[in-house]
Design an enzyme around this catalytic site. Structure first.
Site, short mmCIF file in Angstrom:
data_model
loop_
_atom_site.label_atom_id
_atom_site.label_comp_id
_atom_site.label_asym_id
_atom_site.label_seq_id
_atom_site.Cartn_x
_atom_site.Cartn_y
_atom_site.Cartn_z
N LYS A 59 -5.41 -14.69 93.61
CA LYS A 59 -3.88 -14.83 93.96
C LYS A 59 -2.92 -15.21 92.91
O LYS A 59 -1.84 -14.92 92.89
CB LYS A 59 -3.82 -16.05 94.97
CG LYS A 59 -4.10 -15.63 96.38
CD LYS A 59 -3.45 -16.40 97.36
CE LYS A 59 -3.76 -15.77 98.87
NZ LYS A 59 -4.97 -15.89 99.34
N SER A 312 -12.97 -11.90 96.94
CA SER A 312 -11.59 -12.73 96.50
C SER A 312 -11.63 -13.83 96.10
O SER A 312 -10.47 -14.15 95.50
CB SER A 312 -10.85 -12.30 97.88
OG SER A 312 -11.63 -12.80 98.86
#
Ligand SMILES: *Cc1c(COP(=O)(O)O)cnc(C)c1O
Length: 330
Positions: A59, A312
């Site tokens: 992110k 992720s």
């Protein structure tokens, strides 16, 4: 037309611009071939290790890109966000690094380790409500009343373009990729990656993977418009939360570019986490293990296909992680 509706869908060019902007703040992560998963699935499986980013999740890419597009006045007033954790951590880190004040609004469901991490990065963590939507209302109040700038977790062209830089790296490292499995929540990650991959070749399959418990994007695709789903506790906590009933970008991009969405149950996700830890030596959170879990469950892949999946993030509460990887698989 109000100014905020003028901004348009992000394009491949925006993804390249994002890469130029963020490259000195964000790691270019390795793509590693997994021998155990290739053997097990019959596919050629590669893991994109976003767990190696400074905050332990991808992110950072979107947050840095968005904050770097602020003007001087906006930088002075500061940034605010709501988040299930990793986006908040990314905004806190990016803002600190770029010298911009930050407040992160979180719901009570967010794990304690994630709240602590945000405070350690120097941002204010404000705990509000039982859902991401309630935390979001406080963030909107700060925007309205104090002029802070909202950095959305996924539904923003600069955030999507930032996450899309993963797609450019995948194409460089594995130009013959057939299919990419992407953890899917609000859809910023998969929308950005799909933008890059589908611009290169429509034939590359882009598949989203979510948990069965509260998959808002899957429910919205089925309904044909954004819908709300009940939030439930899940091992893939970073995939929780809605896509926003007023979703402007990710729903449309996912509908346009994503070939399929798979939903996995909790035991399948736990199997994915156990595999990554025991066979690959990787600490991955539930959200990050869903692509691997889909391969293990035989829900994705196929003989000889070149598959990449995005690992992720690695921000998992260590006590519960220990219990999961120590447990026998069923
Ligand atoms: C946010 C997040 C996702 C999902 O990203 P979206 O852009 O919301 O679809 C997947 N994995 C991790 C670890 C995340 O933090």
């Amino acid at each position: 037309m109000p100014a905020e509706t003028v901004s348009s869908m992000p394009s491949l060019r925006d993804v390249y611009r994002a890469r130029a902007r963020i490259s000195s703040h964000v790691r270019r992560t390795p793509l590693v071939r997994s021998a155990p998963l290739s053997l097990l699935s019959g596919s050629e499986v590669h893991l994109k290790l976003e767990t190696l980013q400074d905050i332990g999740a991808f992110k950072l890419r979107g947050a840095v890109n968005r904050i770097m597009t602020l003007d001087d006045e906006e930088r002075r007033r500061g940034v605010v966000t709501m988040s299930t954790g990793n986006h908040g951590r990314a905004v806190a880190y990016a803002a600190g690094r770029l010298g911009v004040p930050a407040i992160v609004c979180l719901s009570e469901l967010v794990a304690g380790n994630k709240v602590e991490a945000i405070r350690e990065l120097g941002a204010e963590a404000r705990i509000i409500g039982r859902s991401q939507d309630e935390a979001g209302e406080e963030a909107l109040r700060l925007v309205r009343e104090e002029g802070m700038v909202l950095i959305p977790p996924f539904d923003d062209p600069a955030v999507i373009a930032g996450q899309g830089t993963i797609g450019l790296e995948l194409l460089e490292d594995l130009p013959d990729v057939d299919e990419v499995l992407v953890p899917l929540s609000g859809g910023g990650l998969i929308a950005g990656i799909a933008l890059a991959l589908k611009s290169a070749d429509r034939a590359i399959r882009v598949v989203g993977v979510s948990m069965t418990r509260g998959a808002a994007m899957a429910a919205s695709l089925a309904a044909g418009h954004p819908v709300a789903v009940k939030e439930e506790p899940t091992l893939a906590d970073s995939l929780g939360g809605g896509i926003g009933l007023d979703n402007r970008y990710t729903f449309e991009l996912v509908r346009r570019h994503v070939d399929d969405v798979l939903l996995l149950d909790e035991e399948e996700i736990a199997d994915g986490m156990r595999h990554l830890y025991r066979k690959e030596g990787l600490v991955a959170e539930g959200a990050a293990a869903v692509g691997v879990a889909a391969l293990i469950a035989g829900r994705a892949g196929g003989a000889g296909r070149r598959i990449a999946t995005v690992i992720s993030g690695r921000n998992v509460d260590m006590a519960s992680f220990g219990a999961i990887v120590a447990a026998e698989s069923t």
